[in-house]
Design a protein around this motif. Structure first.
Motif, mmCIF file in Angstrom:
data_model
loop_
_atom_site.group_PDB
_atom_site.id
_atom_site.type_symbol
_atom_site.label_atom_id
_atom_site.label_comp_id
_atom_site.label_asym_id
_atom_site.label_seq_id
_atom_site.Cartn_x
_atom_site.Cartn_y
_atom_site.Cartn_z
ATOM 1 N N UNK A 111 0.810 -1.220 0.000
ATOM 2 C CA UNK A 111 0.000 0.000 0.000
ATOM 3 C C UNK A 111 0.841 1.266 0.000
ATOM 4 N N UNK A 112 2.154 1.129 0.037
ATOM 5 C CA UNK A 112 3.029 2.290 0.023
ATOM 6 C C UNK A 112 3.131 3.017 1.341
ATOM 7 N N UNK A 151 23.011 4.800 2.150
ATOM 8 C CA UNK A 151 21.884 5.722 2.284
ATOM 9 C C UNK A 151 20.709 5.292 1.418
ATOM 10 N N UNK A 152 19.536 5.830 1.787
ATOM 11 C CA UNK A 152 18.314 5.729 0.991
ATOM 12 C C UNK A 152 17.872 7.147 0.658
ATOM 13 N N UNK A 153 17.581 7.408 -0.606
ATOM 14 C CA UNK A 153 17.155 8.747 -1.039
ATOM 15 C C UNK A 153 15.695 8.690 -1.492
ATOM 16 N N UNK A 154 14.949 9.696 -1.081
ATOM 17 C CA UNK A 154 13.552 9.836 -1.486
ATOM 18 C C UNK A 154 13.485 10.952 -2.518
ATOM 19 N N UNK A 155 12.984 10.618 -3.727
ATOM 20 C CA UNK A 155 12.892 11.575 -4.828
ATOM 21 C C UNK A 155 11.428 11.933 -5.066
ATOM 22 N N UNK A 156 11.189 13.230 -5.244
ATOM 23 C CA UNK A 156 9.816 13.666 -5.512
ATOM 24 C C UNK A 156 9.852 14.952 -6.323
ATOM 25 N N UNK A 172 7.223 2.014 -13.149
ATOM 26 C CA UNK A 172 6.192 2.686 -12.359
ATOM 27 C C UNK A 172 4.839 2.024 -12.597
ATOM 28 N N UNK A 173 3.895 2.285 -11.697
ATOM 29 C CA UNK A 173 2.595 1.603 -11.731
ATOM 30 C C UNK A 173 1.844 1.875 -13.026
ATOM 31 N N UNK A 174 1.963 3.068 -13.576
ATOM 32 C CA UNK A 174 1.253 3.401 -14.806
ATOM 33 C C UNK A 174 1.888 2.775 -16.044
ATOM 34 N N UNK A 175 3.112 2.269 -15.917
ATOM 35 C CA UNK A 175 3.786 1.658 -17.049
ATOM 36 C C UNK A 175 4.326 2.646 -18.051
ATOM 37 N N UNK A 176 4.648 3.858 -17.612
ATOM 38 C CA UNK A 176 5.131 4.893 -18.533
ATOM 39 C C UNK A 176 6.653 4.958 -18.596
ATOM 40 N N UNK A 177 7.329 4.722 -17.464
ATOM 41 C CA UNK A 177 8.781 4.881 -17.404
ATOM 42 C C UNK A 177 9.406 3.711 -16.663
ATOM 43 N N UNK A 203 12.712 1.791 -6.381
ATOM 44 C CA UNK A 203 11.317 1.370 -6.279
ATOM 45 C C UNK A 203 10.419 2.583 -6.401
ATOM 46 N N UNK A 204 9.368 2.466 -7.231
ATOM 47 C CA UNK A 204 8.360 3.512 -7.361
ATOM 48 C C UNK A 204 7.259 3.300 -6.318
ATOM 49 N N UNK A 205 6.791 4.394 -5.767
ATOM 50 C CA UNK A 205 5.616 4.349 -4.902
ATOM 51 C C UNK A 205 4.423 3.854 -5.724
ATOM 52 N N UNK A 206 3.565 2.958 -5.166
ATOM 53 C CA UNK A 206 2.415 2.457 -5.930
ATOM 54 C C UNK A 206 1.522 3.558 -6.485
ATOM 55 N N UNK A 207 1.458 4.687 -5.791
ATOM 56 C CA UNK A 207 0.620 5.789 -6.274
ATOM 57 C C UNK A 207 1.342 6.670 -7.289
ATOM 58 N N UNK A 208 2.666 6.444 -7.488
ATOM 59 C CA UNK A 208 3.429 7.234 -8.440
ATOM 60 C C UNK A 208 3.833 8.596 -7.940
ATOM 61 N N UNK A 209 3.760 8.830 -6.623
ATOM 62 C CA UNK A 209 4.061 10.162 -6.099
ATOM 63 C C UNK A 209 5.540 10.360 -5.793
ATOM 64 N N UNK A 210 6.303 9.290 -5.594
ATOM 65 C CA UNK A 210 7.726 9.462 -5.292
ATOM 66 C C UNK A 210 8.487 8.211 -5.730
ATOM 67 N N UNK A 211 9.808 8.325 -5.679
ATOM 68 C CA UNK A 211 10.727 7.245 -6.051
ATOM 69 C C UNK A 211 11.740 7.073 -4.935
ATOM 70 N N UNK A 212 12.040 5.805 -4.590
ATOM 71 C CA UNK A 212 13.051 5.492 -3.590
ATOM 72 C C UNK A 212 14.273 4.881 -4.281
ATOM 73 N N UNK A 213 15.455 5.226 -3.796
ATOM 74 C CA UNK A 213 16.690 4.616 -4.291
ATOM 75 C C UNK A 213 17.613 4.337 -3.118
ATOM 76 N N UNK A 214 18.299 3.208 -3.167
ATOM 77 C CA UNK A 214 19.241 2.812 -2.115
ATOM 78 C C UNK A 214 20.566 2.473 -2.754
#
Length: 558
Positions: free
Chosen positions: A289-290, A553-558, A497-502, A537-548
């Motif tokens: 569920x993100x 470190x873990x970075x949150x991209x938005x 991503x969940x929408x299948x665009x990128x 990993x993309x957030x299921x809602x497509x609002x942000x991206x996580x990278x480790x």
């Protein structure tokens, strides 16, 4: 008086003055002219007159004749000739001296090379003798090992026969237990606890009764709540059926999902940075569920974080060795970890208690994934095998053997019974998880395949390799729909991503690259890590991206 020397110009054509070739001819001095000139120079005129009168008188009377070709030698001319010959001889002598020095130098060099090659030859002979001795020793060892191998093979065959007998006994016991259950249900008798502790337990929890009868199940557990024990530890006489999802709505993206367009991808920036582990972060899993995510690393730790604030929630010393992968179960109640210690362990996502452990792999386990039903997991290992585990029986349902090198990643196709595996042998294999048979082998990579990812609907899959090649596959036809080369740096992880665009790809050059599926081009390159990116990993809602990354470190991209 005649001149001492006559110098004449002789023309090839005396009458052709325009284009004649003139030659300077030196006429030698006759003897009589030499005598006249000598007497004249000495001013001996009387002697000269006497010589002249007597010479011409005798010539006239025929007593003497004029010498024909008798001349006086030219000392100066001979001296010049000798001087030229001397100069030529000296020049030749100097040239011969230089050649002698050069030849001596070459001789010295050849002698040194001869000595060097002699020394190398002696060394090679010594090395040859040593290698011959080693080969002889290895042959002896090989003979001994062949005997040991034959002995182990015989023991293995005996164990296989013993295993077959044990299986027959197990099946017989299962049949007896099933018959006993049927008898009890027909008689509708409540068995007292004093008859047999296991039968008393059966009247309350049938699954626990079956677990008691089958004590040889290959699952190690700690004290857990009864519900989780019943779900993942207790074994059943029959294998759990593997079913596909019958709800087509699962194939559609969730409502309100945000499409990651190229313009959004270019605008992504780091909004939060977590110092997640003491060593490299190797893998990451998002809550279905993100609302949370889990990370694992080379420090052997499993950590859970709440979203959106990325506050730490739970911390577990999951393994003594490095952890290669982590995945959430579909209901998010359990986490699975795969480790370099050769084991796969299941953890309660709320309490952090260990639910089960599976240790049949012979080497380090690189990857783990849950079936959409939550009743099965698949694991990929350095021992070149993929194993499918039934969580209800605690046993290995299938061992898939086709890869010729380490299996680096395994992923179940969403809402189906097919399984995808990626290997260091440069292949991606699609399996039928129910039968354990390969369905299709995808061959496009030239180097080890490092990671896999599915679209939300599961109709296409993404693979990337150590050369930086990213390929999108259509599973039904087996065709490559997209190929993007991000080399020379290796691609360690990928996600759609969940929408299948990128597609997001993490590389060893510490960058995350966003690929637009429509244009098949890189639309954004995100750089913030100080070392290679190992999970995205993309957030299921497509609002942000996580990278480790390997920078801990873990970075949150938005």
């Amino acid at each position: 008086l005649r001149p001492s020397r006559l110098t004449t110009l002789v023309s090839t054509n005396c009458f052709d003055m325009g284009g004649s070739d003139l030659v300077l001819q030196d006429v030698p001095e006759p003897v009589e002219d030499y005598l006249r000139n000598f007497l004249l120079r000495q001013n001996m005129t009387a002697t000269l007159q006497t010589f002249q009168s007597e010479w011409y008188r005798k010539l006239k009377s025929g007593e003497v004749t004029r010498p024909n070709g008798e001349t006086v030698p030219d000392v100066y001319k001979q001296l010049d000739a000798l001087q030229a010959e001397l100069t030529k001889t000296k020049t030749l002598l100097r040239t011969q001296g230089k050649q002698t020095v050069s030849s001596q130098s070459k001789l010295d060099k050849l002698q040194k090379e001869r000595d060097y090659h002699r020394m190398c030859h002696r060394r090679i002979l010594q090395e040859k003798g040593r290698l011959v001795a080693e080969i002889t020793s290895l042959k002896d060892n090989n003979t001994s090992l062949v005997k040991d191998l034959q002995s182990v093979t015989n023991k293995h065959q005996a164990l296989l026969r013993e295993k077959a007998l044990i299986k027959l006994d197990r099946d017989r016991t299962r049949t007896e237990v099933s018959s006993l259950h049927a008898t009890l249900r027909q008689a509708n008798i409540a068995t007292p606890a004093s008859v047999h502790p296991a039968l008393a337990t059966e009247s309350k929890t049938p699954r626990s009764f079956r677990h008691t009868l089958k004590s040889q199940a290959m699952v190690t557990t700690q004290q857990r709540p009864d519900a989780l024990k019943t779900q993942f530890i207790n074994t059943t006489p029959q294998d759990t059926p593997m079913r596909t999802s019958s709800d087509p709505s699962h194939l559609l993206p969730p409502e309100g999902v945000q499409t990651v367009t190229p313009s959004r991808a270019k605008g992504l920036s780091v909004v939060n940075t977590l110092s997640a582990h003491d060593r490299a972060v190797t893998a990451m899993a998002l809550h279905p569920n993100g609302e949370a995510f889990a990370t694992v690393g080379d420090d052997g730790m499993l950590k859970l974080w709440n979203l959106p604030g990325a506050q730490p929630k739970l911390e577990i010393q999951a393994h003594t060795e490095w952890i290669a992968d982590v995945r959430y179960s579909p209901d998010a109640a359990v986490l699975a970890t795969a480790s370099g210690d050769g084991s796969v362990r299941l953890w309660d996502a709320e309490t952090g208690d260990r639910v089960a452990a599976y240790t049949e792999h012979a080497h380090a386990v690189w990857s783990v994934d849950f079936h959409h039903s939550g009743n099965f997991i698949a694991t990929g290992s350095l021992d070149n095998t993929v194993k499918v585990w039934d969580l209800n029986t605690g046993q290995c349902r299938h061992t898939l053997r086709q890869h010729r090198d380490s299996v680096n990643c395994v992923r179940f196709q969403p809402y189906s019974n097919q399984l995808l595996s990626a290997s260091a042998d440069c292949t991606v294999v699609l399996w039928d998880a129910r039968t354990g048979l390969p369905v299709h082998t995808f061959k496009r990579h030239k180097n080890a395949v490092t990671s896999l990812a599915f679209s939300h609907a599961g109709d296409v899959a993404i693979s990337c390799d150590a050369d930086g090649l990213v390929v999108m596959w259509e599973l039904q036809s087996g065709q490559a729909l997209l190929e993007v080369d991000l080399g020379p740096h290796s691609a360690a992880t990928c996600s759609m991503d969940t929408s299948g665009a990128v597609i997001a790809v993490g590389s060893s050059d510490s960058a995350v690259r966003i690929i637009d599926i429509t244009t098949k081009a890189v639309v954004a390159t995100l750089k913030a890590h100080d070392d290679g990116v190992q999970a995205v990993a993309f957030d299921p809602s497509g609002s942000f991206l996580l990278s480790a990354g390997a920078d801990d470190t873990v970075r949150v991209w938005s």
